[in-house]
Design an enzyme around this catalytic site. Sequence first.
Site, mmCIF file in Angstrom:
data_model
loop_
_atom_site.group_PDB
_atom_site.id
_atom_site.type_symbol
_atom_site.label_atom_id
_atom_site.label_comp_id
_atom_site.label_asym_id
_atom_site.label_seq_id
_atom_site.Cartn_x
_atom_site.Cartn_y
_atom_site.Cartn_z
ATOM 1 N N HIS A 89 75.256 44.079 -41.496
ATOM 2 C CA HIS A 89 74.662 44.699 -40.301
ATOM 3 C C HIS A 89 73.542 43.807 -39.757
ATOM 4 C CE1 HIS A 89 73.066 48.407 -38.107
ATOM 5 N NE2 HIS A 89 72.054 47.553 -38.030
ATOM 6 N N GLU A 90 72.629 43.398 -40.650
ATOM 7 C CA GLU A 90 71.507 42.570 -40.225
ATOM 8 C C GLU A 90 71.969 41.170 -39.820
ATOM 9 O OE1 GLU A 90 68.889 44.049 -39.661
ATOM 10 O OE2 GLU A 90 69.428 45.873 -40.729
ATOM 11 N N HIS A 114 73.189 41.220 -36.250
ATOM 12 C CA HIS A 114 72.080 41.148 -35.295
ATOM 13 C C HIS A 114 71.609 39.705 -35.134
ATOM 14 C CE1 HIS A 114 71.424 45.347 -34.497
ATOM 15 N NE2 HIS A 114 71.097 45.658 -35.745
#
Length: 266
Positions: free
Chosen positions: A57-58, A61
Amino acid sequence: MVHQGGRSERRISSVFLGIVAVMAVTGWAVWTGYATSPGLAVFLFVTSAWVVSLCLHEYAHARTALHGGDITVGAKGYLTLNPLKYTHALLSIVLPVVFVILGGLGLPGGAVYIERDRIRGRWRHSLVSAAGPLTNVAFAVICTAPFWLDALDGVPLSFRFALAFLALLQVSAAILNFLPVPGLDGYGVIEPWLSHRARRELAPLAPFALIGVFALLWIPEVNAVFFDAVRGVLRALGVSDLETYCGRALYRFWTEQDGFCAVPAD
């Protein structure tokens, strides 16, 4: 010359590879029934897989921000998938894991610092925010694939239940993250399209709005509506309420087990 970063800034960290190894080994133990305690194996498998999804997820980003113009993410270690490099490892990893253990909620993590002034274009800003929860959506699709493809023949019950519970975590995280609330990725998607005045007035509310969302989820009626929506999505993907219930029960192996979810011994 603009510094683009070397290979060391993009090399996958040994920490992340170790977490993946735990996921693989415990997943194998759940599948084969090799573990003496299926509940413990499910706990370790789902927890490690959940941490892997948080790292991805990170990474999503950061990687999207890199292509959008923020070349500083490499030097910060965000492209190595190392959870220890996050601005707030407590918020990104520890708290989401604690929430899963306590109540089975996919708490959105997140603390990669993106230098937004380096990114040009509203669409790019929106995509940077959307990239994280879209990773949870992709993870949910993968976890539920055996269900909606009707490919469960030969899949052990414990592994099936573990996938169902992991899918519940991913769907709940995606829904929470996409809420248009300051402090969540959903707000980051729409923020570039708001007026400067609206953004300035809403910015100070981010920490309080986020706390407010989680406080609301402690209200039984609100919690029921939220998880009804989560289970509705899962049912549409072929995952039954019983499978997610049994997955959560197996995961919380230290609690009293329901006879409905008993996994036959090999």
